[in-house]
Design a protein around this motif. Structure first.
Motif, PDB file in Angstrom:
ATOM      1  N   ASP A 164       0.835  -1.208   0.000  1.00  0.00           N
ATOM      2  CA  ASP A 164       0.000   0.000   0.000  1.00  0.00           C
ATOM      3  C   ASP A 164       0.874   1.265   0.000  1.00  0.00           C
ATOM      4  O   ASP A 164       0.565   2.242  -0.686  1.00  0.00           O
ATOM      5  N   GLN A 165       1.946   1.251   0.770  1.00  0.00           N
ATOM      6  CA  GLN A 165       2.842   2.406   0.803  1.00  0.00           C
ATOM      7  C   GLN A 165       3.498   2.630  -0.560  1.00  0.00           C
ATOM      8  O   GLN A 165       3.628   3.773  -1.021  1.00  0.00           O
ATOM      9  N   ALA A 166       3.895   1.538  -1.214  1.00  0.00           N
ATOM     10  CA  ALA A 166       4.476   1.649  -2.553  1.00  0.00           C
ATOM     11  C   ALA A 166       3.454   2.206  -3.544  1.00  0.00           C
ATOM     12  O   ALA A 166       3.795   3.000  -4.437  1.00  0.00           O
ATOM     13  N   PHE A 167       2.197   1.816  -3.380  1.00  0.00           N
ATOM     14  CA  PHE A 167       1.129   2.317  -4.256  1.00  0.00           C
ATOM     15  C   PHE A 167       0.968   3.831  -4.096  1.00  0.00           C
ATOM     16  O   PHE A 167       0.826   4.562  -5.085  1.00  0.00           O
ATOM     17  N   ILE A 168       1.007   4.304  -2.851  1.00  0.00           N
ATOM     18  CA  ILE A 168       0.871   5.756  -2.618  1.00  0.00           C
ATOM     19  C   ILE A 168       2.022   6.505  -3.274  1.00  0.00           C
ATOM     20  O   ILE A 168       1.834   7.577  -3.855  1.00  0.00           O
ATOM     21  N   ARG A 169       3.242   5.959  -3.203  1.00  0.00           N
ATOM     22  CA  ARG A 169       4.395   6.628  -3.834  1.00  0.00           C
ATOM     23  C   ARG A 169       4.184   6.777  -5.341  1.00  0.00           C
ATOM     24  O   ARG A 169       4.545   7.789  -5.936  1.00  0.00           O
ATOM     25  N   GLN A 170       3.595   5.746  -5.940  1.00  0.00           N
ATOM     26  CA  GLN A 170       3.304   5.849  -7.372  1.00  0.00           C
ATOM     27  C   GLN A 170       2.215   6.886  -7.639  1.00  0.00           C
ATOM     28  O   GLN A 170       2.266   7.621  -8.643  1.00  0.00           O
ATOM     29  N   GLU A 171       1.240   6.958  -6.734  1.00  0.00           N
ATOM     30  CA  GLU A 171       0.176   7.948  -6.901  1.00  0.00           C
ATOM     31  C   GLU A 171       0.698   9.374  -6.776  1.00  0.00           C
ATOM     32  O   GLU A 171       0.176  10.297  -7.406  1.00  0.00           O
ATOM     33  N   LEU A 172       1.721   9.591  -5.942  1.00  0.00           N
ATOM     34  CA  LEU A 172       2.301  10.935  -5.830  1.00  0.00           C
ATOM     35  C   LEU A 172       2.752  11.432  -7.193  1.00  0.00           C
ATOM     36  O   LEU A 172       2.513  12.584  -7.571  1.00  0.00           O
ATOM     37  N   LYS A 173       3.428  10.546  -7.944  1.00  0.00           N
ATOM     38  CA  LYS A 173       3.906  10.928  -9.284  1.00  0.00           C
ATOM     39  C   LYS A 173       2.730  11.247 -10.204  1.00  0.00           C
ATOM     40  O   LYS A 173       2.720  12.265 -10.901  1.00  0.00           O
ATOM     41  N   LYS A 174       1.735  10.355 -10.197  1.00  0.00           N
ATOM     42  CA  LYS A 174       0.612  10.523 -11.118  1.00  0.00           C
ATOM     43  C   LYS A 174      -0.181  11.792 -10.825  1.00  0.00           C
ATOM     44  O   LYS A 174      -0.718  12.422 -11.734  1.00  0.00           O
ATOM     45  N   ARG A 175      -0.279  12.165  -9.545  1.00  0.00           N
ATOM     46  CA  ARG A 175      -1.130  13.290  -9.147  1.00  0.00           C
ATOM     47  C   ARG A 175      -0.348  14.581  -8.928  1.00  0.00           C
ATOM     48  O   ARG A 175      -0.911  15.557  -8.448  1.00  0.00           O
ATOM     49  N   SER A 176       0.947  14.568  -9.266  1.00  0.00           N
ATOM     50  CA  SER A 176       1.797  15.754  -9.079  1.00  0.00           C
ATOM     51  C   SER A 176       1.764  16.232  -7.624  1.00  0.00           C
ATOM     52  O   SER A 176       1.570  17.416  -7.343  1.00  0.00           O
ATOM     53  N   LEU A 177       1.942  15.282  -6.717  1.00  0.00           N
ATOM     54  CA  LEU A 177       2.003  15.587  -5.290  1.00  0.00           C
ATOM     55  C   LEU A 177       3.429  15.401  -4.787  1.00  0.00           C
ATOM     56  O   LEU A 177       4.132  14.477  -5.213  1.00  0.00           O
ATOM     57  N   ALA A 178       3.842  16.278  -3.877  1.00  0.00           N
ATOM     58  CA  ALA A 178       5.155  16.136  -3.251  1.00  0.00           C
ATOM     59  C   ALA A 178       5.093  15.217  -2.044  1.00  0.00           C
ATOM     60  O   ALA A 178       6.094  14.570  -1.692  1.00  0.00           O
ATOM     61  N   ALA A 179       3.917  15.156  -1.390  1.00  0.00           N
ATOM     62  CA  ALA A 179       3.779  14.334  -0.185  1.00  0.00           C
ATOM     63  C   ALA A 179       2.307  14.092   0.111  1.00  0.00           C
ATOM     64  O   ALA A 179       1.423  14.778  -0.422  1.00  0.00           O
ATOM     65  N   PHE A 180       2.073  13.110   0.980  1.00  0.00           N
ATOM     66  CA  PHE A 180       0.715  12.753   1.396  1.00  0.00           C
ATOM     67  C   PHE A 180       0.740  12.445   2.887  1.00  0.00           C
ATOM     68  O   PHE A 180       1.634  11.736   3.379  1.00  0.00           O
ATOM     69  N   VAL A 181      -0.234  12.984   3.630  1.00  0.00           N
ATOM     70  CA  VAL A 181      -0.372  12.711   5.068  1.00  0.00           C
ATOM     71  C   VAL A 181      -1.796  12.231   5.307  1.00  0.00           C
ATOM     72  O   VAL A 181      -2.756  12.970   5.076  1.00  0.00           O
ATOM     73  N   SER A 182      -1.937  11.007   5.776  1.00  0.00           N
ATOM     74  CA  SER A 182      -3.278  10.423   5.897  1.00  0.00           C
ATOM     75  C   SER A 182      -4.052  11.010   7.070  1.00  0.00           C
ATOM     76  O   SER A 182      -3.479  11.439   8.080  1.00  0.00           O
TER      77      SER A 182
END
Length: 570
Positions: A182-200
């Motif tokens: 799941d953590q690896a999936f979020i890292r890929q989503e950062l690239k796709k969504r032009s995000l620098a970081a995510f905090v749940s």
């Protein structure tokens, strides 16, 4: 390969002999469904303990194949098993008695983050666990019955309870593997969504104390502002929501003790996967993000800092700048340029640990000291170009200067550990307090063709003509190491989290000095070669002899650059 019975016979034969007789035990022995290897024997009971390894085949341990199908799952499984093994070993350490380190059984200690370690490596064929044992003695006389207890009574129990699937909690292991994916999936989503970081949402950011990385009990859970909330559908957990920090320039502000630096600290460690229960499991940052700060007294070698510093009064060249003792502003300028060279696309800065004159010059100072008399182009005037022309985002904690509001794309206020999006409000205020209209010098990406050199080493009496001097390393915890007589200070490389990473950096620099630095190769060429070898061979690349030692963890390429850049050389 010998049978375990032969090891027992050897132990009986050397009892009460002088300690060096322990060296006759070196070799591999077949035990019940695992091979025990005595790789290196300590010189006496007060020296560093002996190196031991255990090898097991997957067909014997019974782990599902999907738990070691790729690099991600292997690292996660290795981390999980190492933690299990440590729990078992701690029950038996020093239960065998004797002098010095007699009876010690020691395993790498894992923190809240998941790292690839030599302590437990998973391959397609099986598992290798590495650890230390203090071979027992009375004075310097061998006490082999005590070692027999360790190898034949204590260790088999630890191995069978820690490394066989049927003896573990299958649900806990499944959750660890799923969390990593799941953590690896979020890292890929950062690239796709032009995000620098995510905090749940629901993340626990505060830590137990300044010397503990465990989550603080009864702390305020994180809740994203609605305007920055994003939703993701994870492969295992399902839907997760939280704050997405967009690429660009993000400002984190708020009163003292309201959680600004706590959020930044969580983001700087979001480059690592975290274990379940940490509270920061779903705080995910761009994996190449770099935390930057000023470092008074830092060594700098041949760095193009002209993007920030030009026209020095002493006419010193800033296109290829070197110093033994950098100022705060110069060190921070060099750190940024070196991070660009290392491929970082997200910079993390805290105004508290930055050089004030490097970060901003207010309008009054600009009127008192004119542009022609100030060699520093502050970060305030470069941040926008860094993003628009070099694709580098900035996440900055600001507490005193309001000038940064004018360049920010996103402004997050921390209010009693609750984030509030105040971007729209601050944009209106910026119109009432305009910045002085001063044009910064033209933006030019720095260039680097730095040839790597090594510190001069006086030949020892063991040196042979035509052969490079063999260098010794000594690690000083997480803060640095010595290579020969040269100290490498890593105290301010803040994303190093484990002394085993520092130990790995020491071996990488040692290898480069002995095999790669020839006065022709550039620094990027050397580090690219080392990074390629690490990806191909893993931590076995560190092996210099017939065995791979315990006590090493994988650093990022950013920390390899940081280490090499701080190596004092001519």
């Amino acid at each position: 390969m010998q049978a375990s019975a032969q090891l027992k016979e050897l132990l009986h034969s050397i009892n009460r002999k002088s300690y060096p007789a322990y060296k006759s035990l070196r070799g591999a022995y077949q035990f019940d469904r695992y091979i025990l290897s005595i790789d290196h024997v300590q010189g006496d009971p007060f020296a560093s303990p002996s190196h031991i390894s255990v090898k097991l085949l997957h067909r014997d341990t019974g782990f599902p194949a999907e738990y070691y199908k790729d690099s991600l799952t292997r690292i996660t499984l290795g981390d999980f098993l190492n933690r299990q093994f440590e729990q078992q070993v701690n029950r038996y350490t020093f239960r065998a008695k004797g002098s010095g380190k007699s009876g010690l059984i020691s395993v790498s200690h894992c923190g809240q983050e998941v790292l690839a370690r030599t302590a437990c490596e998973i391959t397609e064929k099986g598992i290798t666990a590495r650890f230390f044992i203090g071979f027992p003695a009375n004075g310097r006389t061998i006490n082999s019955p005590e070692l027999e207890k360790i190898l034949f009574d204590f260790l088999p129990v630890c191995v069978h309870k820690a490394f066989f699937y049927r003896n573990l909690d299958p649900e806990a292991l499944r959750k660890a593997i799923c969390l990593a994916e799941d953590q690896a999936f979020i890292r890929q989503e950062l690239k796709k969504r032009s995000l620098a970081a995510f905090v749940s949402d629901g993340a626990i950011l505060p830590r137990e104390s300044g010397i503990s990385s465990r989550p603080m009990k009864n702390s305020v859970p994180f809740v994203s502002p609605e305007s920055l909330r994003v939703s993701m559908e994870l492969p295992h957990r399902g839907t997760i929501t939280g704050m997405g920090i967009p690429c660009g320039i993000t400002l984190i502000v708020g009163g003292g003790y309201h959680g600004k630096s706590t959020l930044l600290n969580a983001l700087e460690l979001g480059i690592y996967d975290h274990i379940s229960g940490d509270g920061r499991e779903y705080v995910i940052t761009d994996p190449y993000a770099q935390k930057l700060r000023s470092e008074d007294g830092r060594f700098i070698k041949d760095v193009d800092i002209s993007l920030f510093i030009n026209d020095l009064p002493n006419k010193k060249d800033t296109l290829c700048f070197s110093t033994e003792d950098a100022s705060g502003s110069t060190s921070q300028a060099a750190g940024i340029v070196e991070s660009m060279e290392a491929g970082s696309k997200v910079f993390l800065l805290d105004e508290d640990t930055s050089a004030t004159n490097f970060m901003v010059r207010d309008s009054f100072m600009q009127r008192v000291i004119c542009r022609e008399k100030e060699p520093i182009t502050p970060f305030l005037e470069r941040a926008r170009d860094l993003y628009e022309k070099a694709g580098i985002s900035t996440i900055l904690v600001a507490g005193s200067s309001g000038a940064f509001f004018h360049i920010a794309d996103t402004v997050i206020q921390m209010d009693n550990y609750h984030p509030v999006d105040i971007t729209a409000v601050t944009k209106k205020l910026c119109q009432e307090y305009p910045l002085s209209d001063i044009e910064a010098p033209a933006f030019r990406l720095p260039e680097s063709h730095r040839i790597m050199t090594r510190a001069k080493v006086a030949p020892s009496r063991h040196s042979r003509p035509g052969q490079p001097e063999r260098l010794k390393t000594k690690v000083h915890g997480k803060d640095g190491f010595s290579l020969g007589k040269t100290e490498v200070d890593l105290r301010y490389v803040e994303q190093l989290i484990d002394s085993e990473q520092t130990a790995s950096l020491a071996l990488l620099l040692k290898y480069a000095c002995e095999h790669l630095i020839d006065g022709k190769r550039t620094l990027p060429e050397i580090i690219t070669y080392l990074d390629t070898q690490l990806k191909r061979q893993g931590l076995s690349f560190f092996s210099e002899g017939s065995y791979i030692p315990c006590g090493y963890a994988m650093p990022r390429i950013q920390e390899i650059y940081s280490c090499f850049n701080r190596y004092r050389r001519p």
